[in-house]
Design a protein around this motif. Structure first.
Motif, PDB file in Angstrom:
ATOM      1  N   ARG A  26       0.838  -1.191   0.000  1.00  0.00           N
ATOM      2  CA  ARG A  26       0.000   0.000   0.000  1.00  0.00           C
ATOM      3  C   ARG A  26       0.874   1.241   0.000  1.00  0.00           C
ATOM      4  O   ARG A  26       1.922   1.292   0.649  1.00  0.00           O
ATOM      5  CB  ARG A  26      -0.930   0.003   1.215  1.00  0.00           C
ATOM      6  CG  ARG A  26      -2.248  -0.682   0.921  1.00  0.00           C
ATOM      7  CD  ARG A  26      -3.230  -0.660   2.060  1.00  0.00           C
ATOM      8  NE  ARG A  26      -3.379   0.594   2.772  1.00  0.00           N
ATOM      9  CZ  ARG A  26      -4.473   0.925   3.448  1.00  0.00           C
ATOM     10  NH1 ARG A  26      -5.508   0.098   3.474  1.00  0.00           N
ATOM     11  NH2 ARG A  26      -4.531   2.065   4.115  1.00  0.00           N
ATOM     12  N   ALA A  27       0.422   2.242  -0.747  1.00  0.00           N
ATOM     13  CA  ALA A  27       1.208   3.464  -0.888  1.00  0.00           C
ATOM     14  C   ALA A  27       1.439   4.159   0.447  1.00  0.00           C
ATOM     15  O   ALA A  27       2.433   4.863   0.614  1.00  0.00           O
ATOM     16  CB  ALA A  27       0.524   4.410  -1.867  1.00  0.00           C
ATOM     17  N   ASP A  28       0.530   3.953   1.404  1.00  0.00           N
ATOM     18  CA  ASP A  28       0.670   4.633   2.690  1.00  0.00           C
ATOM     19  C   ASP A  28       1.363   3.777   3.745  1.00  0.00           C
ATOM     20  O   ASP A  28       1.416   4.163   4.915  1.00  0.00           O
ATOM     21  CB  ASP A  28      -0.705   5.078   3.207  1.00  0.00           C
ATOM     22  CG  ASP A  28      -1.684   3.924   3.376  1.00  0.00           C
ATOM     23  OD1 ASP A  28      -1.547   2.911   2.655  1.00  0.00           O
ATOM     24  OD2 ASP A  28      -2.607   4.031   4.212  1.00  0.00           O
ATOM     25  N   TRP A  29       1.904   2.615   3.349  1.00  0.00           N
ATOM     26  CA  TRP A  29       2.642   1.792   4.309  1.00  0.00           C
ATOM     27  C   TRP A  29       3.853   2.583   4.805  1.00  0.00           C
ATOM     28  O   TRP A  29       4.642   3.109   4.016  1.00  0.00           O
ATOM     29  CB  TRP A  29       3.092   0.486   3.666  1.00  0.00           C
ATOM     30  CG  TRP A  29       3.929  -0.376   4.567  1.00  0.00           C
ATOM     31  CD1 TRP A  29       3.659  -0.729   5.858  1.00  0.00           C
ATOM     32  CD2 TRP A  29       5.187  -0.977   4.241  1.00  0.00           C
ATOM     33  NE1 TRP A  29       4.665  -1.518   6.372  1.00  0.00           N
ATOM     34  CE2 TRP A  29       5.611  -1.693   5.393  1.00  0.00           C
ATOM     35  CE3 TRP A  29       5.984  -0.998   3.099  1.00  0.00           C
ATOM     36  CZ2 TRP A  29       6.808  -2.405   5.427  1.00  0.00           C
ATOM     37  CZ3 TRP A  29       7.175  -1.709   3.134  1.00  0.00           C
ATOM     38  CH2 TRP A  29       7.579  -2.408   4.279  1.00  0.00           C
ATOM     39  N   GLU A  30       3.978   2.672   6.109  1.00  0.00           N
ATOM     40  CA  GLU A  30       5.044   3.481   6.703  1.00  0.00           C
ATOM     41  C   GLU A  30       6.423   3.019   6.245  1.00  0.00           C
ATOM     42  O   GLU A  30       7.344   3.825   6.046  1.00  0.00           O
ATOM     43  CB  GLU A  30       4.946   3.422   8.229  1.00  0.00           C
ATOM     44  CG  GLU A  30       5.941   4.307   8.946  1.00  0.00           C
ATOM     45  CD  GLU A  30       5.759   4.291  10.456  1.00  0.00           C
ATOM     46  OE1 GLU A  30       6.635   4.825  11.158  1.00  0.00           O
ATOM     47  OE2 GLU A  30       4.736   3.744  10.929  1.00  0.00           O
ATOM     48  N   GLY A  31       6.597   1.713   6.041  1.00  0.00           N
ATOM     49  CA  GLY A  31       7.893   1.171   5.692  1.00  0.00           C
ATOM     50  C   GLY A  31       8.394   1.525   4.302  1.00  0.00           C
ATOM     51  O   GLY A  31       9.571   1.319   4.005  1.00  0.00           O
ATOM     52  N   ILE A  32       7.525   2.074   3.445  1.00  0.00           N
ATOM     53  CA  ILE A  32       7.935   2.405   2.087  1.00  0.00           C
ATOM     54  C   ILE A  32       8.115   3.916   1.887  1.00  0.00           C
ATOM     55  O   ILE A  32       8.603   4.353   0.837  1.00  0.00           O
ATOM     56  CB  ILE A  32       6.916   1.860   1.058  1.00  0.00           C
ATOM     57  CG1 ILE A  32       7.552   1.706  -0.344  1.00  0.00           C
ATOM     58  CG2 ILE A  32       5.680   2.753   0.969  1.00  0.00           C
ATOM     59  CD1 ILE A  32       8.536   0.589  -0.447  1.00  0.00           C
ATOM     60  N   GLN A  33       7.748   4.729   2.868  1.00  0.00           N
ATOM     61  CA  GLN A  33       7.725   6.182   2.664  1.00  0.00           C
ATOM     62  C   GLN A  33       9.083   6.762   2.299  1.00  0.00           C
ATOM     63  O   GLN A  33       9.178   7.654   1.447  1.00  0.00           O
ATOM     64  CB  GLN A  33       7.152   6.883   3.905  1.00  0.00           C
ATOM     65  CG  GLN A  33       5.700   6.501   4.220  1.00  0.00           C
ATOM     66  CD  GLN A  33       4.783   6.605   3.016  1.00  0.00           C
ATOM     67  OE1 GLN A  33       4.655   7.665   2.406  1.00  0.00           O
ATOM     68  NE2 GLN A  33       4.152   5.491   2.651  1.00  0.00           N
ATOM     69  N   ASN A  34      10.163   6.268   2.907  1.00  0.00           N
ATOM     70  CA  ASN A  34      11.495   6.777   2.567  1.00  0.00           C
ATOM     71  C   ASN A  34      11.980   6.260   1.219  1.00  0.00           C
ATOM     72  O   ASN A  34      13.034   6.678   0.739  1.00  0.00           O
ATOM     73  CB  ASN A  34      12.503   6.408   3.654  1.00  0.00           C
ATOM     74  CG  ASN A  34      12.313   7.230   4.914  1.00  0.00           C
ATOM     75  OD1 ASN A  34      11.712   8.296   4.887  1.00  0.00           O
ATOM     76  ND2 ASN A  34      12.810   6.732   6.030  1.00  0.00           N
ATOM     77  N   GLY A  35      11.204   5.374   0.614  1.00  0.00           N
ATOM     78  CA  GLY A  35      11.541   4.857  -0.703  1.00  0.00           C
ATOM     79  C   GLY A  35      10.642   5.414  -1.791  1.00  0.00           C
ATOM     80  O   GLY A  35      10.538   4.831  -2.875  1.00  0.00           O
ATOM     81  N   LEU A  36       9.983   6.551  -1.501  1.00  0.00           N
ATOM     82  CA  LEU A  36       9.121   7.217  -2.477  1.00  0.00           C
ATOM     83  C   LEU A  36       9.687   8.595  -2.797  1.00  0.00           C
ATOM     84  O   LEU A  36      10.478   9.148  -2.037  1.00  0.00           O
ATOM     85  CB  LEU A  36       7.693   7.360  -1.936  1.00  0.00           C
ATOM     86  CG  LEU A  36       6.976   6.093  -1.479  1.00  0.00           C
ATOM     87  CD1 LEU A  36       5.569   6.436  -0.989  1.00  0.00           C
ATOM     88  CD2 LEU A  36       6.917   5.062  -2.594  1.00  0.00           C
ATOM     89  N   THR A  37       9.257   9.158  -3.910  1.00  0.00           N
ATOM     90  CA  THR A  37       9.703  10.506  -4.276  1.00  0.00           C
ATOM     91  C   THR A  37       9.095  11.561  -3.370  1.00  0.00           C
ATOM     92  O   THR A  37       9.598  12.694  -3.303  1.00  0.00           O
ATOM     93  CB  THR A  37       9.328  10.813  -5.732  1.00  0.00           C
ATOM     94  OG1 THR A  37       7.917  10.604  -5.911  1.00  0.00           O
ATOM     95  CG2 THR A  37      10.103   9.920  -6.692  1.00  0.00           C
TER      96      THR A  37
END
Length: 326
Positions: free
Chosen positions: A206-217
């Motif tokens: 999911r786009a709002d998963w906390e674990g991916i936020q630093n891996g987004l633009t």
């Protein structure tokens, strides 16, 4: 391997049908497919409403964009579990019995997947007889905003997997998939020119998963925009984010916890602390990484809904694997 696919080896939960007549199993299949479509539609509606809510808050300026969260209400999605038991009596004769149970699972992640051959034929990958060098596209429809990555797996060797999607040749492959929209992944996959099994998996977050936020633009919620009347997540996944998804995949394939050392090998240029944070996020997500899957008995059709399979997840991350036999 240029790309891959075939029979969903770990996609259990496929529904049974009788050879002739309308059996109870066929009726159950119809009911669970209908329930899956309803749950998927409801989750899609919930996600669209949540994105609209984020956009409204941003327009009103009542909160800082970094404080806004996606309020996507989960749904109760149907699931089936089939257990096969084999017993042997005193004379050496064996008896096999199969029991299928149906239940519902709270889900906040949902996608539909189907395949299209290069000639335009829509197929169910679990029913297709695949050939060497056969080409196909993958279609994904998501109920919630997600990022998708595909990998070729090598369970008994190192590296555990190789990323095959997103692909730098296709800039759109790094974009978020939007709720309610069908995406034909912009890559023409091709089977290897041999008869060996191939193993592929998809990781969905999911786009709002906390674990991916630093891996987004940009942070997902901060990137929500109104695009010609449709509210969307505009943030794209970066190389670091794809590396995080690879760590999820490798952990699921090996059934081992992610370590900071492995993460640093996967994502070049990050610090030990950053690697530890990613490993912790991956390990926490892995507790609910398994999809609940509802398949179809239809092999080919002109309608995607006839051949697609539904996948629902209890967490923010899902992984599924396909063993492709030619």
């Amino acid at each position: 391997m240029k790309r891959l696919f075939r029979e969903l080896g770990i996609v259990a939960l496929l529904l049974t049908s009788s050879i002739c007549g309308v059996s109870a199993a066929e009726e159950d299949t119809g009911m669970i497919r209908s329930a899956s479509e309803q749950a998927f539609s409801q989750l899609t509606s919930n996600a669209i409403n949540a994105l609209n809510g984020v956009q409204k808050v941003k327009e009103e300026g009542t909160k800082g964009v970094l404080d806004v969260k996606f309020q996507i209400a989960e749904v109760n999605a149907p699931s089936q579990t089939t257990v096969t038991t084999t017993t042997t009596n005193g004379t050496g004769q064996t008896t096999t019995s199969t029991q299928t149970t149906t239940a519902t699972t709270p889900s906040k992640l949902g996608i539909k997947v189907w395949f299209e051959l290069a000639d335009g034929t829509i197929v169910n990958p679990t029913k297709k007889e695949w050939k060497p060098k056969e080409r196909f596209y993958v279609h994904v429809q998501t109920a919630v905003p997600v990022y998708v990555a595909l990998f070729q797996n090598y369970p008994d060797s190192r590296p555990t997997s190789r990323q095959i999607y997103p692909n730098a040749k296709y800039p759109d492959s790094f974009k978020a998939l939007q709720p309610g929209q069908t995406t034909k992944l912009p890559v023409l996959f091709e089977m290897d020119d041999d008869m060996r099994d191939e193993v592929m998996s998809m990781v969905v977050v999911r786009a709002d998963w906390e674990g991916i936020q630093n891996g987004l633009t940009a942070q997902a919620t901060a990137s929500v925009v109104n695009n010609n009347g449709t509210t969307q997540v505009s943030a794209q996944v970066t190389t670091r984010g794809v590396g995080t998804m690879k760590s999820i995949n490798d952990s699921a394939v090996t059934k081992e916890k992610a370590t900071a050392d492995e993460v640093q090998k996967t994502i070049e240029g990050i610090s030990k602390k950053e690697a530890e944070n990613i490993a912790n996020a991956v390990n926490a997500a892995s507790e609910s990484v398994k999809f609940q899957i509802v398949g179809s008995e239809v092999a080919t059709s002109s309608q995607p809904n006839d051949v697609c399979f539904y996948m629902f997840g209890a967490g923010n991350v899902g992984q599924w694997q396909l063993t492709i036999k030619k």
